[in-house]
Design a protein around this motif. Structure first.
Motif, PDB file in Angstrom:
ATOM      1  N   LEU A  32       0.841  -1.202   0.000  1.00  0.00           N
ATOM      2  CA  LEU A  32       0.000   0.000   0.000  1.00  0.00           C
ATOM      3  C   LEU A  32       0.872   1.247   0.000  1.00  0.00           C
ATOM      4  N   GLU A  33       1.828   1.290   0.896  1.00  0.00           N
ATOM      5  CA  GLU A  33       2.721   2.454   0.983  1.00  0.00           C
ATOM      6  C   GLU A  33       3.457   2.671  -0.333  1.00  0.00           C
ATOM      7  N   ARG A  34       3.950   1.596  -0.925  1.00  0.00           N
ATOM      8  CA  ARG A  34       4.694   1.701  -2.184  1.00  0.00           C
ATOM      9  C   ARG A  34       3.820   2.262  -3.300  1.00  0.00           C
ATOM     10  N   ARG A  35       2.594   1.764  -3.392  1.00  0.00           N
ATOM     11  CA  ARG A  35       1.676   2.231  -4.449  1.00  0.00           C
ATOM     12  C   ARG A  35       1.405   3.727  -4.323  1.00  0.00           C
ATOM     13  N   VAL A  36       1.102   4.177  -3.114  1.00  0.00           N
ATOM     14  CA  VAL A  36       0.821   5.593  -2.896  1.00  0.00           C
ATOM     15  C   VAL A  36       2.102   6.420  -3.042  1.00  0.00           C
ATOM     16  N   ARG A  37       3.203   5.897  -2.522  1.00  0.00           N
ATOM     17  CA  ARG A  37       4.478   6.618  -2.620  1.00  0.00           C
ATOM     18  C   ARG A  37       4.897   6.830  -4.074  1.00  0.00           C
ATOM     19  N   THR A  71       5.573  10.411  -5.593  1.00  0.00           N
ATOM     20  CA  THR A  71       6.870  10.698  -6.219  1.00  0.00           C
ATOM     21  C   THR A  71       6.666  11.258  -7.624  1.00  0.00           C
ATOM     22  N   THR A  72       5.787  10.636  -8.390  1.00  0.00           N
ATOM     23  CA  THR A  72       5.489  11.113  -9.748  1.00  0.00           C
ATOM     24  C   THR A  72       4.933  12.532  -9.699  1.00  0.00           C
ATOM     25  N   TYR A  73       4.034  12.763  -8.777  1.00  0.00           N
ATOM     26  CA  TYR A  73       3.419  14.086  -8.612  1.00  0.00           C
ATOM     27  C   TYR A  73       4.495  15.131  -8.310  1.00  0.00           C
ATOM     28  N   LEU A  74       5.356  14.852  -7.330  1.00  0.00           N
ATOM     29  CA  LEU A  74       6.391  15.822  -6.938  1.00  0.00           C
ATOM     30  C   LEU A  74       7.441  16.016  -8.037  1.00  0.00           C
ATOM     31  N   ALA A  75       7.804  14.944  -8.716  1.00  0.00           N
ATOM     32  CA  ALA A  75       8.800  15.051  -9.779  1.00  0.00           C
ATOM     33  C   ALA A  75       8.273  15.864 -10.962  1.00  0.00           C
ATOM     34  N   ALA A  76       6.968  15.754 -11.229  1.00  0.00           N
ATOM     35  CA  ALA A  76       6.369  16.492 -12.346  1.00  0.00           C
ATOM     36  C   ALA A  76       6.184  17.968 -12.018  1.00  0.00           C
ATOM     37  N   ARG A  77       6.248  18.304 -10.741  1.00  0.00           N
ATOM     38  CA  ARG A  77       6.065  19.693 -10.287  1.00  0.00           C
ATOM     39  C   ARG A  77       7.219  20.088  -9.372  1.00  0.00           C
ATOM     40  N   PRO A  78       8.386  20.290  -9.935  1.00  0.00           N
ATOM     41  CA  PRO A  78       9.539  20.599  -9.086  1.00  0.00           C
ATOM     42  C   PRO A  78       9.335  21.870  -8.252  1.00  0.00           C
ATOM     43  N   GLU A  79       8.460  22.757  -8.708  1.00  0.00           N
ATOM     44  CA  GLU A  79       8.192  23.985  -7.950  1.00  0.00           C
ATOM     45  C   GLU A  79       7.349  23.719  -6.704  1.00  0.00           C
ATOM     46  N   SER A  80       6.774  22.514  -6.581  1.00  0.00           N
ATOM     47  CA  SER A  80       5.900  22.199  -5.453  1.00  0.00           C
ATOM     48  C   SER A  80       6.672  21.814  -4.192  1.00  0.00           C
ATOM     49  N   SER A  81       7.973  21.625  -4.326  1.00  0.00           N
ATOM     50  CA  SER A  81       8.746  21.185  -3.172  1.00  0.00           C
ATOM     51  C   SER A  81      10.153  21.749  -3.206  1.00  0.00           C
ATOM     52  N   GLN A  82      10.638  22.082  -2.035  1.00  0.00           N
ATOM     53  CA  GLN A  82      12.021  22.522  -1.883  1.00  0.00           C
ATOM     54  C   GLN A  82      12.935  21.358  -1.478  1.00  0.00           C
ATOM     55  N   ARG A  83      12.385  20.183  -1.379  1.00  0.00           N
ATOM     56  CA  ARG A  83      13.147  19.004  -0.984  1.00  0.00           C
ATOM     57  C   ARG A  83      14.032  18.566  -2.151  1.00  0.00           C
ATOM     58  N   PRO A  84      15.234  18.084  -1.852  1.00  0.00           N
ATOM     59  CA  PRO A  84      16.159  17.712  -2.939  1.00  0.00           C
ATOM     60  C   PRO A  84      15.768  16.460  -3.719  1.00  0.00           C
ATOM     61  N   SER A  85      14.988  15.584  -3.119  1.00  0.00           N
ATOM     62  CA  SER A  85      14.638  14.330  -3.790  1.00  0.00           C
ATOM     63  C   SER A  85      13.136  14.092  -3.687  1.00  0.00           C
ATOM     64  N   ALA A  86      12.488  13.964  -4.842  1.00  0.00           N
ATOM     65  CA  ALA A  86      11.044  13.691  -4.856  1.00  0.00           C
ATOM     66  C   ALA A  86      10.742  12.344  -4.196  1.00  0.00           C
ATOM     67  N   ALA A  87      11.599  11.354  -4.431  1.00  0.00           N
ATOM     68  CA  ALA A  87      11.366  10.024  -3.869  1.00  0.00           C
ATOM     69  C   ALA A  87      11.476  10.031  -2.346  1.00  0.00           C
ATOM     70  N   VAL A  88      12.473  10.713  -1.821  1.00  0.00           N
ATOM     71  CA  VAL A  88      12.643  10.792  -0.368  1.00  0.00           C
ATOM     72  C   VAL A  88      11.502  11.600   0.248  1.00  0.00           C
ATOM     73  N   ALA A  89      11.156  12.713  -0.364  1.00  0.00           N
ATOM     74  CA  ALA A  89      10.046  13.533   0.137  1.00  0.00           C
ATOM     75  C   ALA A  89       8.745  12.730   0.133  1.00  0.00           C
ATOM     76  N   ALA A  90       8.506  11.963  -0.906  1.00  0.00           N
ATOM     77  CA  ALA A  90       7.292  11.139  -0.982  1.00  0.00           C
ATOM     78  C   ALA A  90       7.290  10.097   0.138  1.00  0.00           C
TER      79      ALA A  90
END
Length: 185
Positions: free
Chosen positions: A116-121, A125-144
Motif C-alpha cells: 500500500l505504501e509503495r503504491r501511494v508513494r 513521487t510522480t506528482y512531486l517530480a512532475a512539479r519541481p516547484e511544489s517542493s524545496q526538498r532535494p529528492s522527490a522520492a525521499v520527500a514522498a
C-alpha cells in the motif's frame, strides 16, 4: 463458496480477534462443514491471507483513486482531499483495522502494508517530480517517502485512538500544515 468463506473469515476476525481465529469458527460462520472449507483453503492462514489482502487492497484503491483524481491539482486542497480519502478508507472498518494493526503478528501484515505504501508513494513521487516547484526538498522520492509515512501513521493512529481533542477537520488541517511546511522547508 469461496466468497462465503472469506466473508465468514472477516466476520470471525472482527468478532473474535486474531488469537481466536480458527477454521472451525470460520466454517460455522460460513454455514459449511470444516471438510468443505478445506476443499478451498488448506488452513486458517490461507483464509486470513485473503481477508487481509482484500482489506489492504480496498484501502489502497480508495487512496490511489483519490490521488489519481487529483494528480492535476496542486497545493493544500489536493493534500487535504488525499489525506481525507485515507482517513475515510481506514474509518470504513475500524474493527478490522484494529485487528490488522494491533493483533496480527507483524510479519503477517508487513508486506501488505508495504505494498500500500509503495503504491501511494510512487504516485506521490510522480506528482512531486512532475512539479519541481511544489517542493524545496532535494529528492522527490525521499520527500514522498516521508510524506506518505507521516500521513499514513497519523491517520492510522487517529482512527484507532480517536483522541477527543482532535476532530477530523483538525487532523486534516494539521496534516496539510505538516506536508506544506515540510515541502516548502
Amino acid at each position: 463458496m469461496v466468497e462465503r468463506i472469506v466473508a465468514a473469515g472477516r466476520e470471525v476476525l472482527v468478532r473474535h480477534g486474531y488469537d481466536a481465529f480458527s477454521t472451525n469458527r470460520v466454517a460455522t460462520a460460513a454455514g459449511v462443514s470444516p471438510g468443505s472449507l478445506y476443499q478451498y483453503f488448506p488452513d486458517k492462514a490461507a483464509i486470513l491471507d485473503v481477508v487481509i489482502d482484500r482489506y489492504w487492497a480496498e484501502v489502497a484503491e480508495q487512496v490511489a483513486a483519490s490521488l489519481g483524481d487529483r494528480i492535476g491539482e496542486f497545493g493544500p486542497g489536493m493534500v487535504r482531499a488525499t489525506a481525507d480519502a485515507l482517513v475515510s478508507a481506514l474509518e470504513a472498518d475500524p474493527v478490522v483495522l484494529r485487528v490488522v494493526a494491533e493483533e496480527l503478528p507483524i510479519g503477517r501484515n508487513r508486506d501488505r502494508r508495504a505494498a500500500l505504501e509503495r503504491r501511494v508513494r510512487e504516485l506521490v513521487t510522480t506528482y512531486l517530480a512532475a512539479r519541481p516547484e511544489s517542493s524545496q526538498r532535494p529528492s522527490a522520492a525521499v520527500a514522498a517517502w516521508v510524506v506518505v509515512l507521516a500521513i499514513e501513521n497519523l491517520a492510522l493512529r487517529w482512527v484507532l485512538d480517536q483522541p477527543p481533542a482532535v476532530s477530523r477537520d483538525t487532523l486534516l488541517d494539521e496534516m496539510v500544515a505538516l506536508v506544506g511546511g515540510y515541502l516548502s522547508a
